[in-house]
Enzyme design. Structure first.
Site, PDB file in Angstrom:
ATOM      1  N   GLU A 158       0.786  -1.236   0.000  1.00  0.00           N
ATOM      2  CA  GLU A 158       0.000   0.000   0.000  1.00  0.00           C
ATOM      3  C   GLU A 158       0.819   1.288   0.000  1.00  0.00           C
ATOM      4  O   GLU A 158       0.863   2.028   0.992  1.00  0.00           O
ATOM      5  CB  GLU A 158      -0.963   0.011   1.181  1.00  0.00           C
ATOM      6  CG  GLU A 158      -2.017  -1.067   1.109  1.00  0.00           C
ATOM      7  CD  GLU A 158      -3.251  -0.752   1.957  1.00  0.00           C
ATOM      8  OE1 GLU A 158      -3.214   0.205   2.741  1.00  0.00           O
ATOM      9  OE2 GLU A 158      -4.251  -1.472   1.807  1.00  0.00           O
ATOM     10  N   GLU A 372      -5.670  -8.183   0.277  1.00  0.00           N
ATOM     11  CA  GLU A 372      -6.406  -7.772   1.484  1.00  0.00           C
ATOM     12  C   GLU A 372      -7.819  -7.377   1.103  1.00  0.00           C
ATOM     13  O   GLU A 372      -8.033  -6.631   0.131  1.00  0.00           O
ATOM     14  CB  GLU A 372      -5.775  -6.557   2.172  1.00  0.00           C
ATOM     15  CG  GLU A 372      -4.632  -6.869   3.067  1.00  0.00           C
ATOM     16  CD  GLU A 372      -4.104  -5.630   3.782  1.00  0.00           C
ATOM     17  OE1 GLU A 372      -4.895  -4.779   4.215  1.00  0.00           O
ATOM     18  OE2 GLU A 372      -2.867  -5.525   3.886  1.00  0.00           O
TER      19      GLU A 372
END
Ligand code: NOJ
Length: 466
Positions: A158, A372
């Site tokens: 991320e 995720e």
């Protein structure tokens, strides 16, 4: 609806959020250690004590049909200062952990950086500082040479949230606000570092696969108004466009750069002009990527906004308290007809479907993992020592349906990792936001399978989504 036989039914973890033991066995300081001390923030010790209890968590994977586990290496367990002397205890720990997972048939998907930059490097500008990028590349090379038992590598987790939360929302260390220029150079530094590590990995003929994990959530316009459509595109350019294009195309398009530069300009910052050498690295790296990891939890609706910057993060789970109006990027509007979590995250599985289809258009996007996805809930154990987390089962089913539909329409998603394997520590929410298949009693560190764990076992055995 059926999953292919080789589909990975995974669970995700991150070192700082689950390991605890932040001062044990020679581990060096991470930016969060100091940040939480200075802000009287949450205590990441013992988190889920994964540093000591990983065997139990991997045994649970085996029992509940979880055949892949995302694990991140804590940079400062390997190099306590971020560089220089190697900490043998840290190296030994990860060898033992990977071996235990592999021996038990739970494949480790290993990330080199999951929000835990060494303290001094974060203080010096994180990845907006070229030296930090260089030190990261050295650390990555060390890990790739050392942990040859690992076959699946991700450079970063991320890049967008890590960068924007450090320098715009101020919810991550060093906690600065509205520094859009630093955000963009941090993103660019990480994307360059990813490309350098991937080039090294492939050029040195290492075995295994390497990718990167991006947060890729879809930004829609709230209506058909031209200005709102453009706001959504600008938000998308900085949050998704830079990452997708650099990683899969090997360059930033002019459209994306123009939008990013518009955001910088209206906030009073200089134009972003990427270095030619960095762009060469990206160009070389893009065709070499083995997989793209997508983290996605929600979708967003945008409206044009020209006023001053306002951002309020809902870190407490008080529904309705989130606010985000960013100059040049737009105002995020919450739609009444879309269900939301207590943390104001809009639940919209189609957002995931649209994103999978979008990245699948790129020739270099050979394989995707949903690295995720999941839902944070305030939970307690019931009298039967479990949690009836039907809301999680419902959330995950709908997102898996989106994945299967995307595959039917030509995408190649090969696995799904629930965030999170077991309950763990949350960066800006502490311990009240639970995501796991396993309830963790943070006082006793006992694990209790939730209803979703039993459901998952059934699903991974039958491979049939009902
Ligand atoms: C994404 C991050 O990778 C993870 O660290 C975080 O806890 C989850 N999102 C949930 O917010």
């Amino acid at each position: 609806m059926r999953f292919s036989d080789d589909f990975v039914f995974g669970g995700a973890t991150a070192a700082y959020q689950c390991e605890g033991a932040t001062k044990e066995d020679g581990k060096g300081l991470v930016c969060w250690d100091v940040y939480y001390d200075e802000t009287n923030g949450y205590n990441p010790d013992p988190a889920s004590d994964f540093y000591h209890k990983y065997k139990e968590d991997i045994d649970n994977c085996v029992k509940f049909g979880i055949n892949g586990i995302r694990i991140s290496i804590a940079w400062t367990r390997i190099f306590p200062k971020g560089y220089g002397e190697v900490n043998k205890q840290g190296v030994d720990h990860y060898h033992e952990l990977f071996k235990y997972a592999i021996d038990n048939g739970v494949e480790p998907y290993v990330t080199l950086h999951h929000f835990d930059t060494p303290y001094l490097f974060n203080k010096d500008g994180d990845f907006s500082n070229k030296e930090v990028e260089d030190y990261f590349v050295e650390y990555a090379k060390f890990c790739l040479d050392e942990f040859t038992e690992v076959e699946k590598w991700a450079t970063f987790n991320e890049i967008w949230p890590w960068s924007v939360n450090q320098f715009v929302t101020g919810t991550f260390p060093p906690g600065e606000k509205y520094q859009f220029n630093k955000t963009v150079s941090n993103i660019h530094g990480m994307l360059t570092a990813h490309a350098r590590v991937l080039n090294h990995f492939k050029d040195s003929g290492k075995e295994g696969e390497m990718g990167v994990i991006h947060s890729l959530e879809t930004y829609y316009s709230i209506d058909d108004n031209e200005e709102n459509i453009e706001a959504a595109k600008r938000y998308d350019a900085i949050a998704n466009g830079l990452a997708i294009e650099s990683t899969l195309l090997g360059e930033y398009t002019k459209e994306t750069l123009d939008r990013v530069n518009y955001i910088l300009e209206v906030n009073g910052f200089d134009e972003f002009k990427p270095d030619e050498k960095d762009l060469e690295e990206m160009k070389k790296a893009a065709p070499k990527i083995d997989f793209l990891g997508i983290n996605s939890y929600q979708a967003h609706w945008m409206k044009e906004y020209k006023g001053e910057n306002v951002h309020h993060h809902n870190g407490t789970g008080d529904k309705g308290t989130f606010e985000s109006r960013l100059k040049g990027m737009g105002e995020e509007v919450k739609r009444d007809d879309i269900p939301k979590t207590d943390w104001d995250w809009s639940i919209y599985p189609k957002g995931l479907y649209d994103m999978i289809m979008r990245v699948s258009q790129y020739e270099n996007c050979k394989k995707i993992y949903i690295t995720e996805n999941g839902i944070g809930i305030k939970e307690e154990l019931n009298e039967n020592n479990t949690v009836e987390d039907d809301a999680r089962i419902d959330y995950v089913s709908k997102h898996l349906e989106a994945v299967l539909k995307a595959n039917e329409n030509g995408a190649n998603v090969k696995g799904y990792f629930l965030w999170s394997l077991m309950d763990m520590f949350s960066w800006s929410n502490g311990y009240n936001k639970r995501y796991g298949f396993f309830f963790v009693d943070f006082k006793t560190q006992k694990r209790y399978p939730k209803k979703s764990a039993y459901w998952w076992k059934e699903l991974s055995e039958s491979k049939e989504l009902k």
